[in-house]
Design a protein around this motif. Structure first.
Motif, PDB file in Angstrom:
ATOM      1  N   SER A 150      39.994  33.458  44.495  1.00 60.34           N
ATOM      2  CA  SER A 150      41.213  32.852  45.029  1.00 60.34           C
ATOM      3  C   SER A 150      42.394  33.804  44.868  1.00 60.34           C
ATOM      4  CB  SER A 150      41.503  31.517  44.330  1.00 60.34           C
ATOM      5  OG  SER A 150      41.764  31.705  42.962  1.00 60.34           O
ATOM      6  N   GLY A 151      42.435  34.507  43.738  1.00 63.83           N
ATOM      7  CA  GLY A 151      43.508  35.459  43.520  1.00 63.83           C
ATOM      8  C   GLY A 151      43.491  36.575  44.541  1.00 63.83           C
ATOM      9  N   ALA A 152      42.310  37.167  44.767  1.00 67.59           N
ATOM     10  CA  ALA A 152      42.199  38.280  45.708  1.00 67.59           C
ATOM     11  C   ALA A 152      42.589  37.864  47.118  1.00 67.59           C
ATOM     12  CB  ALA A 152      40.768  38.828  45.697  1.00 67.59           C
ATOM     13  N   ALA A 190      39.161  41.642  50.729  1.00 69.02           N
ATOM     14  CA  ALA A 190      39.601  41.253  49.379  1.00 69.02           C
ATOM     15  C   ALA A 190      38.613  40.269  48.765  1.00 69.02           C
ATOM     16  CB  ALA A 190      40.997  40.648  49.444  1.00 69.02           C
ATOM     17  N   GLN A 191      38.109  39.354  49.579  1.00 68.57           N
ATOM     18  CA  GLN A 191      37.121  38.394  49.086  1.00 68.57           C
ATOM     19  C   GLN A 191      35.825  39.100  48.688  1.00 68.57           C
ATOM     20  OE1 GLN A 191      36.151  33.963  50.135  1.00 68.57           O
ATOM     21  NE2 GLN A 191      35.321  35.216  51.776  1.00 68.57           N
ATOM     22  N   ALA A 192      35.466  40.142  49.416  1.00 65.27           N
ATOM     23  CA  ALA A 192      34.269  40.912  49.074  1.00 65.27           C
ATOM     24  C   ALA A 192      34.435  41.612  47.727  1.00 65.27           C
ATOM     25  CB  ALA A 192      33.965  41.928  50.178  1.00 65.27           C
ATOM     26  N   VAL A 193      35.623  42.164  47.484  1.00 67.93           N
ATOM     27  CA  VAL A 193      35.909  42.820  46.197  1.00 67.93           C
ATOM     28  C   VAL A 193      35.785  41.817  45.051  1.00 67.93           C
ATOM     29  CG1 VAL A 193      37.691  43.970  44.830  1.00 67.93           C
ATOM     30  CG2 VAL A 193      37.380  44.591  47.233  1.00 67.93           C
ATOM     31  N   ALA A 194      36.120  40.562  45.341  1.00 67.59           N
ATOM     32  CA  ALA A 194      36.101  39.522  44.306  1.00 67.59           C
ATOM     33  C   ALA A 194      34.682  39.126  43.889  1.00 67.59           C
ATOM     34  CB  ALA A 194      36.860  38.291  44.786  1.00 67.59           C
ATOM     35  N   ALA A 230      30.077  38.173  52.952  1.00 72.48           N
ATOM     36  CA  ALA A 230      28.701  37.752  53.239  1.00 72.48           C
ATOM     37  C   ALA A 230      27.762  38.954  53.247  1.00 72.48           C
ATOM     38  CB  ALA A 230      28.649  37.013  54.573  1.00 72.48           C
ATOM     39  N   VAL A 231      28.201  40.037  53.889  1.00 77.12           N
ATOM     40  CA  VAL A 231      27.366  41.248  53.962  1.00 77.12           C
ATOM     41  C   VAL A 231      27.165  41.844  52.571  1.00 77.12           C
ATOM     42  CG1 VAL A 231      27.273  43.625  54.812  1.00 77.12           C
ATOM     43  CG2 VAL A 231      28.003  41.782  56.340  1.00 77.12           C
ATOM     44  N   VAL A 232      28.248  41.976  51.820  1.00 72.76           N
ATOM     45  CA  VAL A 232      28.160  42.541  50.468  1.00 72.76           C
ATOM     46  C   VAL A 232      27.303  41.658  49.566  1.00 72.76           C
ATOM     47  CG1 VAL A 232      29.469  43.160  48.407  1.00 72.76           C
ATOM     48  CG2 VAL A 232      30.345  43.772  50.656  1.00 72.76           C
TER      49      VAL A 232
END
Length: 270
Positions: free
Chosen positions: A172-174, A160-164, A103-105
């Motif tokens: 979903s993969g991350a 990991a979700q932020a990287v995605a 959310a922040v990213v």
């Protein structure tokens, strides 16, 4: 005739979005590739927001009983502090914690990230990275269930979700990879991954309302957008059901093969 061809193109984009959103191969990356191949250029984020919303509706429907149970349990714990509700309350708390990094990213850098990384070359590299990560966790079988998670687990999966947010890195993969890597069982990893998807997608929809309202092509593309929306809704449902079966059998390695093949072919031909 041109109108029918346009409708078919958006039908195909809906199939691509719906088929790839639940599985660990990056829906955003595949949409970039599909749009390039068909010569479609999207101005703004209206199309992405609409198709993501369709996927969101399908996934909420699939997990509706889990969502209901978590909400009732969390509210029950807040009212009574009974131990029987604590696991559901903590799971909801970890969803909130895990949502914060992305959310922040997204608020601070999403437009910039898409501007820098929305190229076929970036998507190809991201697919190869996803393939490597899927291969590394292919044999892991965690023991953590819903009630065994920690704040650290939630933060790592949230990061990991932020990287995605980088196009080509599968959300979903991350999150599934990170969940399995921190020791979650397949079922818990799948559930936690897609529970994280719900608030971040709702947030994206809220933030994107102005994009939809101000889309200069809204009237012209109303029917193509509707076709893509409906197609995405139904294809996401069946793709998610299929992926749930794959997760239950622990066959994620096949997605790593696909990511290796797709990333390599993109580097060679595009």
């Amino acid at each position: 005739m041109e109108e029918i061809i346009l409708w078919l193109k958006y039908l195909f984009l809906g199939i691509v979005q719906g088929a790839t959103e639940p599985i660990p191969v990056s829906s955003s990356g595949h949409l970039i590739i599909a749009q390039k191949l068909m010569g479609i250029k999207q101005n703004g984020l209206s199309f992405e927001i609409l198709t993501n919303t369709a996927s969101l509706i399908a996934i909420i429907f699939i997990f509706r009983e889990d969502i209901k149970k978590l909400i009732i349990g969390a509210l029950g714990y807040l009212r009574t502090r009974k131990e029987e509700y604590k696991a559901d309350f903590m799971f909801c708390l970890y969803i909130i914690i895990g949502t914060i990094p992305a959310a922040v990213v997204a608020v601070l850098f999403k437009d910039r990230i898409e501007e820098i990384f929305s190229s076929v070359y970036t998507v190809s590299i991201a697919l190869l990275i996803t393939g490597v990560a899927l291969w590394l966790i292919r044999n892991l079988r965690g023991r953590k269930q819903d009630g065994d998670l920690s704040t650290k687990d939630a933060l790592l999966v949230g990061l990991a979700q932020a990287v995605a947010l980088i196009p080509g890195i599968s959300r979903s993969g991350a999150t599934v990879i990170a969940s399995i890597a921190v020791g979650m069982k397949q079922e818990t990893a799948l559930k936690f991954s897609f529970m994280l998807y719900i608030p971040i997608s709702i947030g994206g929809l809220i933030m994107g309302v102005s994009d939809i309202a101000n889309d200069p092509n809204r009237s012209q593309l109303a029917i193509p957008y509707l076709i893509a929306f409906i197609t995405t809704l139904f294809v996401t449902y069946f793709s998610m059901r299929w992926f749930m079966g794959i997760m239950a059998r622990g066959n994620l390695k096949y997605f790593s093969y696909y990511c290796f093949a797709a990333g390599t072919l993109l580097l060679i031909f595009l």
